[in-house]
Design an enzyme around this catalytic site. Structure first.
Site, PDB file in Angstrom:
ATOM      1  N   ASP A   1       1.252  -1.701  -0.101  1.00  0.00           N
ATOM      2  CA  ASP A   1       0.053  -0.262   0.230  1.00  0.00           C
ATOM      3  C   ASP A   1       1.013   1.242  -0.153  1.00  0.00           C
ATOM      4  O   ASP A   1       2.009   0.810   0.193  1.00  0.00           O
ATOM      5  CB  ASP A   1      -1.333  -0.169   1.777  1.00  0.00           C
TER       6      ASP A   1
ATOM      7  N   ASP B   1      -0.977  -1.399   6.391  1.00  0.00           N
ATOM      8  CA  ASP B   1      -1.659  -0.627   7.940  1.00  0.00           C
ATOM      9  C   ASP B   1      -2.269  -0.708   7.520  1.00  0.00           C
ATOM     10  O   ASP B   1      -3.210  -0.065   9.280  1.00  0.00           O
ATOM     11  CB  ASP B   1      -0.557   0.616   7.974  1.00  0.00           C
TER      12      ASP B   1
ATOM     13  N   ASP C   1      -6.510  -2.840   4.242  1.00  0.00           N
ATOM     14  CA  ASP C   1      -5.404  -3.758   4.038  1.00  0.00           C
ATOM     15  C   ASP C   1      -5.870  -5.021   3.947  1.00  0.00           C
ATOM     16  O   ASP C   1      -5.748  -5.399   3.957  1.00  0.00           O
ATOM     17  CB  ASP C   1      -4.232  -3.482   4.091  1.00  0.00           C
TER      18      ASP C   1
END
Length: 814
Positions: free
Chosen positions: A503, A702, A706
């Site tokens: 990400d 995080d 996700d």
């Protein structure tokens, strides 16, 4: 293990007992007018937090008080340090430590309801201690405590070894003496000589009866293992000898000697069992050392907290603290639980969480983490997370779970062991028959020796230790490096990862926008533009407003107030400052206000191509400047990306941000592939797409968005600074929260799997080569038949080699 010193002055670290050279710049501290020196800052911090616990110790022999910092004599026993007033007291203690420790309090019992599991069969879980129904080994607590003493089984086995070792050595010396010219049997008579061996060897079997209990459990539960072979081998040797001593008439005359007795193997059974006991003590001690990482983490939390109430302040046990309590933390103390400051200011050493040695300034409202160290000021905090909910407790729990987990590669060893033990019993039976039917006289004696040697040397303890030892050491080493492994399977899969999906926000970047550019147009300067923008944003709740206000504070620009403030949804904000209309927003807002922006469109595009969000400032109906913010790339990210590429990993960025912003970040970092404007579900689909192509995929993120992809990936890697749900979905958690943690985790995984393969190689080669030699394959060529005692020594040596190889991971540089 003891220290021997001359009469020269000794300077010791009063916490750990190490000798310290104060001329080499070691940490020091003055307390009550006395100077104390330390080997490390951690020992200094422990001393400052509780000096009374480290100034004096009691000599366990004579009861005198001894200054720990200047004691000339120190000894370690069962992991604990003891200090002595003289060398004589130290010698007496080391000769018979239990004589002086008999009245010492036993370690505190484990809390009620503690779950126990088997170190070799982790699927066995029960409340309270006991024996494993599969292998018979003693169960161990699933979650260790800081107050727990040494492993009770280790203490028990050491005591058994202290008694049984001399007995087994005596039997061995009696038997071997007759072969090297010391005629013990002639001096006391052969029958008395054999009875003496029986009397010395039998207590050894009683002391090691736990091995027979485990062996019988393996037969009853149809799970043949190392204890099956030990029980059969030593039991057969002992029973053969007992029958030969008590009823020699059942044996053929050809087997009987001139004294009417057959050969006996009391010394073989006793020595073999003691060698196995030595191996068990070494294994338990090694496994105890693998828990050092957990104990070090547990030691970070203080035992008490100072609670602040309307009636005053009082020290209470840590487990008495509840959420909402107000706690005072003084300089040099460890923060007891997670919470936030309500009063005071301080600098807090958060290296336990972040790895950064520089203390972090804390003010009211700032979060603090239990186990971190308060360095300077005193403050009052409100407890938020206590007990098992603290960050420290969760880290300890993850490490403990990982150490008990089993890697898929362990299944290979388990399958081999499942077939191996019955095969060894069959080989021993065949060897017995072959020697009995075709061996030289006395054939029965040779047959017994060969069968017992096969059973003992083939003991698959090294095979069983190969994987668990490496996993236990590796997960502890990972915890020290800020890499928390949820289970062994994640570690094994991480070693084979081909693709890493990351990400952007919070993983590659800092996760919060910050001010990057202030561009003045016309006659005003940058400070004026930022002053006007900050004045407008003080009334806004938009995340970008925080970045502008923080930037204004950092640059110390004047503070103004806006009147008639208005937030225009999706476009920006406007108001009046010093009697003039001011607006800050996107081109759509400027168009609504009739402000011409054609002259700066190229500059706007350039900023956006760099991944920045550009906002236009209009003053008195004219375009005055541009303010840009961006989520900055973490300083550690570029080096981490290069290191991951060197590891042969393809890196893919998957983010919900705009394509222009994502591509700007990817260009700067050299990321291989970009997937922008993707939803959480699409991230999960991306993981599945790579997996369908036959690639092993790791996902790092995080946020809550996700979590689906983390769960779908072969290995999920969560940033410890992120959302709880992300960490719950991941197999690996990085405490510090940057990509360098992934590099460390990958190196740890590679080293661990290499270590496991080495261990399995040692174990397989040893057993493959050992069984035919023990069966007597070399006898027709070299006239050599392996002694059962040598077989037992070789078996123990194989376990030691596996343990020693696994412990090398403790020094792994990540």
């Amino acid at each position: 293990m003891s220290d021997a010193h001359s009469d020269a002055a000794i300077i010791r670290d009063p916490v750990c007992g190490m000798t310290v050279d104060p001329t080499k710049g070691k940490p020091a501290h003055t307390h009550d007018g006395h100077d104390y020196h330390f080997c490390s800052s951690r020992c200094l911090e422990k001393f400052v937090a509780e000096p009374g616990a480290y100034i004096e110790a009691e000599d366990p022999v004579c009861g005198m008080s001894v200054n720990r910092a200047t004691a000339k004599h120190m000894s370690k026993h069962d992991g604990e340090r003891f200090y002595f007033c003289s060398g004589r007291c130290q010698e007496r203690f080391e000769a018979e430590p239990q004589q002086f420790l008999g009245d010492r309090p036993e370690p505190e019992p484990m809390p009620e309801g503690t779950l126990y599991t088997c170190p070799m069969d982790p699927e066995i879980v029960q409340e309270g201690p006991g024996d494993c129904p599969i292998c018979g080994m003693a169960l161990e607590p699933m979650m260790p405590t800081a107050d727990a003493g040494p492993n009770p089984e280790l203490v028990d086995f050491k005591r058994r070894l202290m008694i049984g070792g001399p007995l087994a050595f005596s039997v061995f010396a009696l038997e071997m003496g007759t072969h090297v010219g010391i005629p013990f049997d002639e001096w006391i008579g052969h029958r008395a000589f054999v009875w003496l061996q029986f009397l010395l060897a039998t207590p050894v079997l009683w002391l090691t009866r736990v091995f027979f209990k485990r062996g019988w459990a393996s037969v009853v539960n149809r799970s043949p293992n190392m204890w099956t072979l030990i029980m059969l081998g030593t039991g057969a040797a002992y029973l053969f000898s007992v029958v030969g001593l008590i009823a020699p008439g059942v044996f053929p005359d050809s087997l009987l000697g001139m004294d009417g007795l057959p050969p006996v193997y009391f010394e073989a059974s006793a020595v073999i069992l003691i060698l196995v006991l030595v191996g068990q003590v070494m294994e338990l001690a090694a496994r105890d050392r693998t828990g050092d990482a957990i104990r070090a983490l547990l030691d970070l939390a203080p035992k008490t907290a100072r609670r602040v109430t309307e009636a005053g302040e009082e020290d209470v046990p840590l487990d008495a603290v509840t959420s909402g309590d107000r706690l005072r933390v003084r300089p040099g103390e460890a923060i007891p639980v997670d919470g936030h400051l309500t009063e005071g200011h301080s600098a807090v050493d958060e290296s336990m969480i972040t790895g950064e040695p520089v203390p972090v300034e804390k003010s009211p409202g700032d979060a603090v983490t239990g186990g971190t160290m308060n360095k300077s000021g005193s403050f009052v905090m409100e407890a938020v997370a206590v007990g098992s909910d603290t960050v420290l407790s969760r880290i300890v729990n993850m490490v403990a779970q990982a150490q008990r987990s089993r890697a898929p590669i362990q299944a290979v060893a388990d399958r081999v062991a499942g077939y191996f033990v019955p095969a060894v019993v069959a080989v021993a039976a065949i060897a017995f028959l072959v020697w009995l039917l075709a061996g030289p006289s006395p054939a029965l004696a040779y047959a017994v020796v060969a069968a017992v040697s096969v059973l003992i040397i083939a003991c698959p303890c090294a095979l069983g230790l190969a994987t668990p030892m490496s996993i236990m050491v590796a997960t502890g080493r990972g915890a020290q490096a800020g890499v928390l492994i949820r289970d062994a399977e994640a570690l094994e899969r991480l070693a084979g990862v081909d693709v890493l999906i990351v990400d952007k926000t919070g993983t590659l970047t800092e996760g919060q926008p910050s001010l990057t550019d202030v561009i003045a147009l016309g006659d005003v300067d940058d400070a004026r533009i930022l002053t006007l923008a900050a004045a407008l944003e003080r009334g806004s709740e938009h995340p970008l407003a925080e970045a502008i206000l923080a930037g204004a504070t950092e640059r110390s620009v004047p503070e103004l107030r806006a009147e008639e403030f208005e937030a225009v949804t999706g476009k920006g904000v406007k108001g009046r400052i010093e009697g003039e209309d001011v607006a800050l927003g996107n081109p759509a807002l400027m168009s609504d206000l009739g402000v011409d922006i054609s002259a700066i469109e190229d500059r706007m595009s350039a900023l956006q191509s760099e991944g920045k969000t550009a906002m236009l400032l209009a003053f008195a109906g004219q375009l005055a400047g541009i303010v840009a913010v961006a989520d900055r790339i973490k300083a550690s990210t570029p080096d981490a990306i290069r290191a991951l590429h060197e590891e042969g990993i393809k890196i893919v960025m998957a983010t919900g941000d705009s394509r222009r912003t994502a591509e700007a970040v990817a260009r700067e970092l050299g990321i291989d592939e970009v997937r922008a404007e993707v939803s959480p579900e699409e991230k999960g689909a991306l993981v599945e797409a790579f997996r369908k192509d036959g690639l092993s995929v790791a996902m790092a993120g995080d946020g809550v968005n996700d979590a689906p992809a983390l769960a779908a990936a072969d290995v999920g890697i969560a940033m410890g600074t992120g959302a709880d749900v992300a960490m719950e979905s991941a197999g690996v958690t990085l405490v510090k929260g940057d990509l360098n943690g992934i590099v460390r985790a990958r190196r740890l995984a590679h080293a661990t799997m290499r270590n496991i393969r080495q261990n399995l190689f040692f174990a397989f080669v040893y057993n493959t080569a050992g069984v035919p030699v023990a069966a007597g394959i070399l006898y027709p060529i070299l006239g050599v038949l392996l002694s059962p005692m040598i077989a037992a020594a070789a078996m123990s040596l194989s376990s030691v080699s596996v343990i020693g190889n696994a412990l090398r991971l403790r020094g792994l540089k990540l």
